[in-house]
Write a protein that holds these residues in place. Sequence first.
Motif, PDB file in Angstrom:
ATOM      1  N   MET A 257       0.835  -1.190   0.000  1.00 39.25           N
ATOM      2  CA  MET A 257       0.000   0.000   0.000  1.00 39.25           C
ATOM      3  C   MET A 257       0.879   1.252   0.000  1.00 39.25           C
ATOM      4  O   MET A 257       1.924   1.287   0.665  1.00 39.25           O
ATOM      5  CB  MET A 257      -0.921   0.012   1.233  1.00 39.25           C
ATOM      6  N   GLU A 258       0.460   2.240  -0.742  1.00 37.27           N
ATOM      7  CA  GLU A 258       1.169   3.509  -0.804  1.00 37.27           C
ATOM      8  C   GLU A 258       0.154   4.636  -0.606  1.00 37.27           C
ATOM      9  O   GLU A 258      -0.950   4.589  -1.155  1.00 37.27           O
ATOM     10  CB  GLU A 258       1.879   3.687  -2.141  1.00 37.27           C
ATOM     11  N   ASP A 259       0.548   5.619   0.166  1.00 35.67           N
ATOM     12  CA  ASP A 259      -0.299   6.787   0.408  1.00 35.67           C
ATOM     13  C   ASP A 259       0.159   7.921  -0.503  1.00 35.67           C
ATOM     14  O   ASP A 259       1.334   8.307  -0.498  1.00 35.67           O
ATOM     15  CB  ASP A 259      -0.204   7.230   1.874  1.00 35.67           C
ATOM     16  N   LYS A 260      -0.767   8.442  -1.285  1.00 31.99           N
ATOM     17  CA  LYS A 260      -0.469   9.541  -2.189  1.00 31.99           C
ATOM     18  C   LYS A 260      -1.578  10.583  -2.059  1.00 31.99           C
ATOM     19  O   LYS A 260      -2.746  10.232  -1.821  1.00 31.99           O
ATOM     20  CB  LYS A 260      -0.384   9.069  -3.637  1.00 31.99           C
ATOM     21  N   GLY A 261      -1.208  11.800  -2.211  1.00 32.69           N
ATOM     22  CA  GLY A 261      -2.183  12.875  -2.089  1.00 32.69           C
ATOM     23  C   GLY A 261      -1.979  13.941  -3.155  1.00 32.69           C
ATOM     24  O   GLY A 261      -0.858  14.161  -3.610  1.00 32.69           O
ATOM     25  N   THR A 262      -3.064  14.556  -3.561  1.00 31.51           N
ATOM     26  CA  THR A 262      -2.997  15.629  -4.539  1.00 31.51           C
ATOM     27  C   THR A 262      -4.207  16.541  -4.343  1.00 31.51           C
ATOM     28  O   THR A 262      -5.189  16.164  -3.691  1.00 31.51           O
ATOM     29  CB  THR A 262      -2.973  15.068  -5.972  1.00 31.51           C
TER      30      THR A 262
END
Length: 715
Positions: free
Chosen positions: A172-177
């Motif tokens: 799992m990877e957390d990414k935000g934009t």
Amino acid sequence: LQVFDDEGKDVTPRPLFHSDPNAVVPRQGKLLASSAHFGATGSGSSTSISNASTTESIVDETVEPGSRRDTTVSLSDVQGRQEGIEEELTKEDLDRSVDIYLTETETIWILDMPSVAVSVESEDAGRIQERNRIYADICKNRPGNDRFVEKMMQTINGAAKNKEVQCDQIIMEDKGTTVTSWDLYNSFNVLEIKPTSKAEGSGATAGRSSKPHTTKEHDQTASVSSDRGSTSSSTMISESSVLARNHEEEEYHSEVILTSEKFQQDLFFMERILMENIFQPKLAAYRQFPVLTDPDVTSDTSGTVAAMEEAKEKEHGKEKNDKEEQKGAFIDPSILSDVNKILEEIVPPRLEQLWSYTCDLTNGHSVSSMAWSKVNPDLLAVGYGAFDFKEQKKGLACCWSLKNPMWPERVFRCEHGVTALDFSMASPSLLAVGMYNGSVAIYNVRSCNDAALLDSSESSNKHTGPVWQLRWVEQDRSATGDSKTERLICISADGRITEWLVQKRLDCTDLMKIKRTESEKKKLPEEKERKSEALISQQAAGMCFDFHPKDTNFYLAGTEEGHIHKCSCSSREQFLKTYRGHKGPVYKVAWNPFSTDMFLSCSADWSIILWHQDSQTPLLTFSSTTAVVHDIMWSPKSAFIFAAAKESGVEIWDLSVSILDPVISYFASPREKFTAVLFATNTDCLLVGDSKGEVGVFELQNLAATNSNKVQLTR
């Protein structure tokens, strides 16, 4: 009432329950009371009354409360009525036959689910088809209709089902934009955005409104569609930014997958399997195993395999005949030799090419040297460089494996052309490489890093000329000879033979400085005046060397003058002997591994000379063609066989057969030159390197090694 069958037997049903007259009857519903009371009596009239009362009670129970009539009957009234009926019956009534009719009561529906499908033959089929047609027309005309309004509704969620599966761990990877509602809308409809006029804007907006949106999103959609002409530039900019961002993310994920260690390992195993399938007949012939035939191969391949099998059968039959003949106790050895000669005349020896070690990296590089690994006979190191000063470029040192003949296992890129290399015996993973600029480097073949483990660039005593040959040599250091140490020996064009110390850094000491020697030819009187002329260099350029196979304290050194010096590690100033016979630079010297008093030498003067260490006069001179001889090597299985690499081709000599002509001659193509040869250590194969960067693997067919290991020279 009694019931009789056809045979006159009494089959009257008997009651299962007899009520007690003294017992108090509990109050119950009219339906159950009437059925229980009249069920207990066994008369026919009571049965008919029971049916009527049961139907009446059912009707009374199903009547709505507002219209229900007063049908309350006490238990005493029912009993009185029953007694009255029994008193009115006469004997004639009892003897008369009574017909009893059993009828079905009305069906009571507990759960009624009407069907959604109707048969085409039913009465309602036409009406339902007409209603479906009207609904289809409404759905078709819905886009663009002002009466259509999008609404949200809550549907029933289906029943959840638990299902267990086994899979790899999900990373799992957390990414935000940060995005706006306009970006969401444009990315969702990126495929539907087309350049239209303002008049078509409303129709395009209505067509897109069939997508499920909330009321707020629908209002935003309408506003965007109405102001589309004024905001086209901003829409296209946001669309391009979203597409670019998605493209970058896809490239990043693809790169992560392709560079992962697990994916590389899977590709490695898959490559091994494919190479084994492709080269199976060739590898089997190399290892002298029977070739497996595939029924699905083409006719050409099957013909090749059949020819190889036939040649193998002939060879095995020949060996079997030789063994059977040797078993005879009264057979003369001379007869056996005559039989072998006859067989060789029938099936002459020849070279059969199996495959070539070549790839895009090695094209255009000349093969300068080759060496087998001391512990792994399937691992081959090949040096690529150029012998001419004008053609110098960056070199390569590649490690090839039999498991993949199409691409090297390790590639070490060097700043200068590679002229010599060799594997260590004490540390089999170390590969020493000599280069054209005089530097020496040591690489670790177990490491995937192509950087040198040690380098002679920081040594103050490094070579100033090309390192033409280097070799790891084991020598006795103790007086008893129990312990052996390994040394790295190099010979260079600067006239020095050096011993390198492998420590934290590479450093060397001079083992011998090769001095120029005067020719023994008598000078003419008019040449006496030139005696005082000084030489350009007092040291002769070293070209090759070879240590004695039994006593590593002695070695031979070939020079550019054409001389061969026998030297000792104990003396650094004087030569023990000098062998003069070549008219050009000596490119290779090699001791015979079986008869250790004999050695070969090859030169640029087109000749190969056989020497005895006790005689300074050549024993035999072999010169079949007018071409430079770059390399020679004795066979590891016979004292009579050696191979020579000439520019025009490869020659295999068998001194037990002929000393005038080679038994095998394989000519090179017009645009290539053979530069190096190497026998396989565990099979009857020969490796040949050329000027195009290819290393050909050849099988020696019908070349039988003699049983004697000593060279018998006749006078």
